[in-house]
Design an enzyme around this catalytic site. Structure first.
Site, short mmCIF file in Angstrom:
data_model
loop_
_atom_site.label_atom_id
_atom_site.label_comp_id
_atom_site.label_asym_id
_atom_site.label_seq_id
_atom_site.Cartn_x
_atom_site.Cartn_y
_atom_site.Cartn_z
N ASN A 199 2.46 27.90 -43.26
CA ASN A 199 1.19 28.91 -43.70
C ASN A 199 -0.14 27.85 -43.73
OD1 ASN A 199 -0.68 30.42 -44.63
ND2 ASN A 199 0.13 30.97 -46.54
N LYS A 222 -3.10 28.93 -43.79
CA LYS A 222 -4.15 29.55 -44.67
C LYS A 222 -5.36 29.48 -43.94
CE LYS A 222 -1.15 28.32 -48.73
NZ LYS A 222 -1.29 27.82 -50.21
N HIS A 233 1.31 37.12 -50.43
CA HIS A 233 1.21 35.84 -50.90
C HIS A 233 0.38 35.75 -52.02
CE1 HIS A 233 -0.31 31.74 -51.09
NE2 HIS A 233 0.66 31.40 -50.34
N GLU A 275 -1.97 33.99 -53.14
CA GLU A 275 -3.49 34.27 -52.87
C GLU A 275 -4.04 35.34 -52.58
OE1 GLU A 275 -3.31 30.89 -50.33
OE2 GLU A 275 -2.55 29.46 -52.02
N GLU A 308 7.78 31.61 -54.17
CA GLU A 308 6.71 30.62 -54.36
C GLU A 308 6.09 30.83 -55.72
OE1 GLU A 308 5.09 29.95 -50.23
OE2 GLU A 308 3.60 31.27 -51.11
N GLY A 325 -0.08 24.16 -54.11
CA GLY A 325 -1.16 23.49 -53.89
C GLY A 325 -1.68 22.62 -55.06
N SER A 336 4.24 23.31 -53.05
CA SER A 336 4.43 21.70 -52.71
C SER A 336 5.60 21.31 -52.37
CB SER A 336 4.19 21.19 -54.25
OG SER A 336 2.75 21.52 -54.60
P1 13P Z 1 1.58 24.40 -50.64
O1 13P Z 1 2.69 23.96 -49.67
O2 13P Z 1 0.17 23.61 -50.44
O3 13P Z 1 1.96 24.07 -52.20
O4 13P Z 1 1.28 25.87 -50.59
C1 13P Z 1 2.47 26.69 -50.37
C2 13P Z 1 2.21 28.05 -50.03
O5 13P Z 1 1.50 28.61 -50.76
C3 13P Z 1 2.77 28.49 -48.62
O6 13P Z 1 2.46 29.84 -48.52
#
Ligand code: 13P
Length: 251
Positions: free
Chosen positions: A11, A13, A96, A98, A168, A174, A214
């Site tokens: 992803n 982002k 997601h 976010e 997740e 992150g 992560s």
């Molecule tokens: P990270 O791998 O940066 O923690 O992000 C995970 C994520 O949100 C994938 O959709």
């Protein structure tokens, strides 16, 4: 027990210019795929068509990171499932964390987005996950079951055939803090149980459940070794060709 093909998804982002996106997909095309995983990348909308074009004929598939629930209309800045598909997306990430926490995607909104993706044959990667507060209050499974129940409401196993679930944990995204393989396995098993109760054992056995939060080249192997972990949804390290290549080629 069904043998499930692993999925390694990146992803991207809100990262990467067109040139950076092109360089990354070109590097990934030659990165190998020793597990014959389904490899998926989710660029931002500005790079979607370009990446899909460059990925054509390779083993890499392309996802969008969200869709609007309507096919068209006066929804300034939004992207419809028709447009995402037209640009080359075969998959759509929905829910997601976010999107849920920053943009206010509720279970009800996500249920409409699920409808939109299904209408246009986009394979859904449906994300669920608990916050740290919810985990500490022992609400993890209840929260995730609620997200699945309400987000997928009204659809049968037949409708949702091929859907992918991504677990997740919000506290692991992150943050550099990964769920332990045991924590991931526990939740993945609970998700599979939810799917079995709701859609039947055959559906549950066939459904890929990805872990995200992560995931790194240094921890992917132990996460992928868990019986109910069928893949990874990667953020930060999906932007680095060499790191993501190692994750695709997990041991
Ligand atoms: P990270 O791998 O940066 O923690 O992000 C995970 C994520 O949100 C994938 O959709």
């Amino acid at each position: 027990m069904t043998k499930r093909t692993p999925i390694i998804a990146g992803n991207w982002k809100m990262h990467n210019t067109l040139a950076e996106s092109a360089a990354l997909i070109e590097a990934l095309k030659t990165a190998g795929n020793k597990n014959n995983a389904e490899v998926i990348v989710a660029p931002s909308f500005t790079s979607l068509a370009k990446v899909a074009e460059l990925a054509k004929g390779s083993h890499i598939q392309v996802a969008c990171q969200d869709v609007h629930w309507e096919d068209k209309g006066a929804f300034t800045s939004a992207v419809s499932p028709v447009q995402a598909k037209d640009a080359g997306a075969t998959h759509a990430i929905l829910g997601h964390s976010e999107r849920r926490s920053v943009f206010g995607d509720t279970d009800e909104i996500l249920n409409k987005k699920v409808a939109a993706a299904l209408r246009h044959g986009l394979t859904i990667i449906f994300c669920v996950g608990e916050t740290l507060q919810e985990r500490e209050a022992n609400e993890t499974i209840a929260v995730i079951n609620g997200q699945l129940e309400n987000g997928l409401k009204g659809y049968s196993a037949e409708d949702l055939k091929g859907m992918v679930i991504a677990y997740e944990p919000v506290w692991a995204i992150g943050t550099g803090k990964t769920a332990t393989p045991e924590q991931a396995q526990e939740v993945h098993a609970a998700i599979r149980q939810f799917l079995a109760d709701k859609y039947g054992k055959e559906y549950a056995d066939a459904t890929r459940i990805l872990y995200g939060g992560s995931v790194k080249d240094s921890n992917v192997d132990e996460i992928m070794a868990q019986p109910d972990v069928d893949g990874a949804l990667v953020g930060g390290q999906a932007l680095l060709a060499d790191k993501f290549a190692r994750i695709i080629n997990f041991n």
